[in-house]
Design a protein around this motif. Structure first.
Motif, short mmCIF file in Angstrom:
data_model
loop_
_atom_site.label_atom_id
_atom_site.label_comp_id
_atom_site.label_asym_id
_atom_site.label_seq_id
_atom_site.Cartn_x
_atom_site.Cartn_y
_atom_site.Cartn_z
N LEU A 159 46.66 70.93 -7.60
CA LEU A 159 47.92 70.23 -7.26
C LEU A 159 48.53 69.70 -8.10
N HIS A 160 49.84 69.69 -7.89
CA HIS A 160 50.80 69.04 -8.79
C HIS A 160 51.48 68.01 -8.12
N ILE A 161 51.55 66.47 -8.63
CA ILE A 161 52.15 65.66 -7.89
C ILE A 161 53.38 65.08 -8.77
N SER A 162 54.67 65.21 -8.21
CA SER A 162 55.76 64.84 -8.82
C SER A 162 55.93 63.45 -9.31
N ASP A 163 56.66 63.17 -10.24
CA ASP A 163 56.79 61.84 -10.79
C ASP A 163 57.29 60.69 -9.54
N GLU A 164 57.82 61.37 -8.54
CA GLU A 164 58.20 60.50 -7.24
C GLU A 164 56.91 60.43 -6.40
N GLY A 165 56.04 61.14 -6.63
CA GLY A 165 54.74 61.13 -6.00
C GLY A 165 54.67 62.10 -4.71
N PHE A 166 55.32 63.00 -4.87
CA PHE A 166 55.42 64.05 -3.94
C PHE A 166 54.76 65.20 -4.30
N VAL B 44 38.57 81.00 -16.05
CA VAL B 44 39.93 81.19 -16.49
C VAL B 44 40.11 80.28 -17.82
N ILE B 45 39.31 79.30 -18.06
CA ILE B 45 39.44 78.49 -19.30
C ILE B 45 38.53 78.55 -20.35
N ARG B 46 37.39 78.87 -20.07
CA ARG B 46 36.08 78.84 -20.97
C ARG B 46 35.27 79.87 -21.14
N CYS B 47 35.05 80.92 -20.44
CA CYS B 47 34.32 82.01 -20.50
C CYS B 47 34.65 82.59 -21.89
N PRO B 48 33.57 82.98 -22.73
CA PRO B 48 33.93 83.57 -23.91
C PRO B 48 34.31 85.06 -23.93
N ALA B 49 34.03 85.69 -22.83
CA ALA B 49 34.17 86.96 -22.51
C ALA B 49 35.73 87.45 -22.54
N TYR B 50 36.55 86.30 -22.43
CA TYR B 50 38.09 86.64 -22.02
C TYR B 50 38.90 85.94 -23.17
N ILE C 174 47.33 81.23 -21.88
CA ILE C 174 46.61 80.70 -20.90
C ILE C 174 46.53 79.18 -21.18
N GLU C 175 46.96 78.24 -20.48
CA GLU C 175 46.93 77.02 -21.00
C GLU C 175 45.46 76.34 -21.09
N GLU C 176 45.49 75.22 -21.89
CA GLU C 176 44.07 74.68 -21.89
C GLU C 176 43.22 74.07 -20.87
N SER C 177 43.86 73.53 -19.83
CA SER C 177 43.31 73.02 -18.43
C SER C 177 43.85 74.05 -17.36
N LEU C 178 42.77 73.90 -16.30
CA LEU C 178 43.04 74.88 -15.29
C LEU C 178 44.15 74.11 -14.54
N THR D 90 49.81 74.76 -12.53
CA THR D 90 50.95 73.98 -12.05
C THR D 90 52.07 74.37 -12.92
N MET D 91 51.81 74.26 -14.28
CA MET D 91 53.06 74.53 -15.09
C MET D 91 53.04 75.81 -16.02
N GLY D 92 52.12 76.45 -15.93
CA GLY D 92 51.94 77.60 -16.80
C GLY D 92 52.55 78.77 -16.12
N ASP D 93 53.08 79.90 -16.97
CA ASP D 93 53.80 81.04 -16.44
C ASP D 93 52.96 81.54 -15.53
N GLN D 94 53.35 81.90 -14.35
CA GLN D 94 52.65 82.47 -13.42
C GLN D 94 52.38 83.91 -13.19
N GLN D 95 53.55 84.32 -13.75
CA GLN D 95 53.46 86.10 -14.01
C GLN D 95 52.23 86.35 -15.07
N LEU D 96 52.16 85.54 -16.27
CA LEU D 96 51.16 85.96 -17.19
C LEU D 96 49.83 85.63 -16.56
N LEU D 97 49.65 84.36 -15.86
CA LEU D 97 48.40 83.90 -15.22
C LEU D 97 48.01 85.17 -14.26
#
Ligand SMILES: [Zn+2]
Length: 211
Positions: free
Chosen positions: A9-16, A76-82, A91-95, A100-107
């Motif tokens: 989940l990504h919660i905006s600054d306004e809390g949505f 996605v983040i840690r397995c050494p095989a990828y 790929i960003e450093e956290s899931l 939420t923020m990462g490029d979804q096409q690349l993901l």
């Protein structure tokens, strides 16, 4: 639910709660499916497979690297095989950042290729991968061999068995020539059979034994 809130989940600054980014971007169907399945835990990773098999959570090891529980985060983040794929698709450093923020096409591309690599590495090595088309071709080739007759692609044993199954053609049948001594021998055997009431003996067997 906490896990979901923490990672997806990504919660905006306004809390949505913001609409997941992959739903706002145009993505090919396959990539959209890959991301969607990961978000709703409808995937083949060990964390879900183990759940259906009743394996305790801490024993659902990653079958590829065997160093950690194979959760979505590990995959996605840690397995050494990828590692190389992560660098290639940035790929960003956290899931959570990925989702939420990462490029979804690349993901999506990363997920599709990583799933494929995972499947390939888990296939037993002694069984070469056979495509469906090959299997179908082989199936029909075998049927063809069978139809052509016993001489192609069959062992002597199989050929004999196959020939025995075929009905003899009547054209080849020759009535055996009987001589007087044969006839008298049959008569004697027949009388003997009737005497002992062995009437259950089939005629063919009876003649074979007699002659
Ligand atoms: Zn792993």
């Amino acid at each position: 639910m906490l896990y979901y809130r923490e990672h997806f989940l990504h919660i905006s600054d306004e809390g949505f709660i913001e609409i997941p980014r992959y739903m706002q971007t145009y993505l090919p169907h396959q990539l959209r499916v890959c991301i969607g399945q990961l978000r709703v835990s409808s995937h083949q990773l060990e964390i879900e497979r183990g759940r259906s098999k009743g394996v305790p959570r801490e024993e659902r090891w990653c079958p590829v690297c065997k160093t950690e529980v194979e959760s979505e985060e590990h995959f996605v983040i840690r397995c050494p095989a990828y590692v190389d794929l992560r660098a290639q698709f940035q790929i960003e450093e956290s899931l959570q950042l990925c989702m939420t923020m990462g490029d979804q096409q690349l993901l999506g591309l990363f997920l599709a290729i990583a799933y494929e690599r995972r499947d390939r590495s888990l296939q037993p090595t002694h069984q070469p991968r056979v495509s469906t088309q090959q299997t179908i071709t082989q199936f029909f080739q075998r049927a063809e061999l069978h139809q052509r007759g016993p001489s192609i692609g069959l062992t002597v044993h199989q050929a004999t068995a196959q020939r025995a199954r075929c009905r003899p053609r009547m054209g080849r049948y020759h009535r055996p020539q009987l001589y007087q001594e044969d006839i008298s021998r049959i008569r004697r055997a027949y009388d003997h059979m009737m005497e002992h009431r062995c009437t259950t003996t089939p005629w063919v067997v009876f003649l074979e034994e007699t002659l």
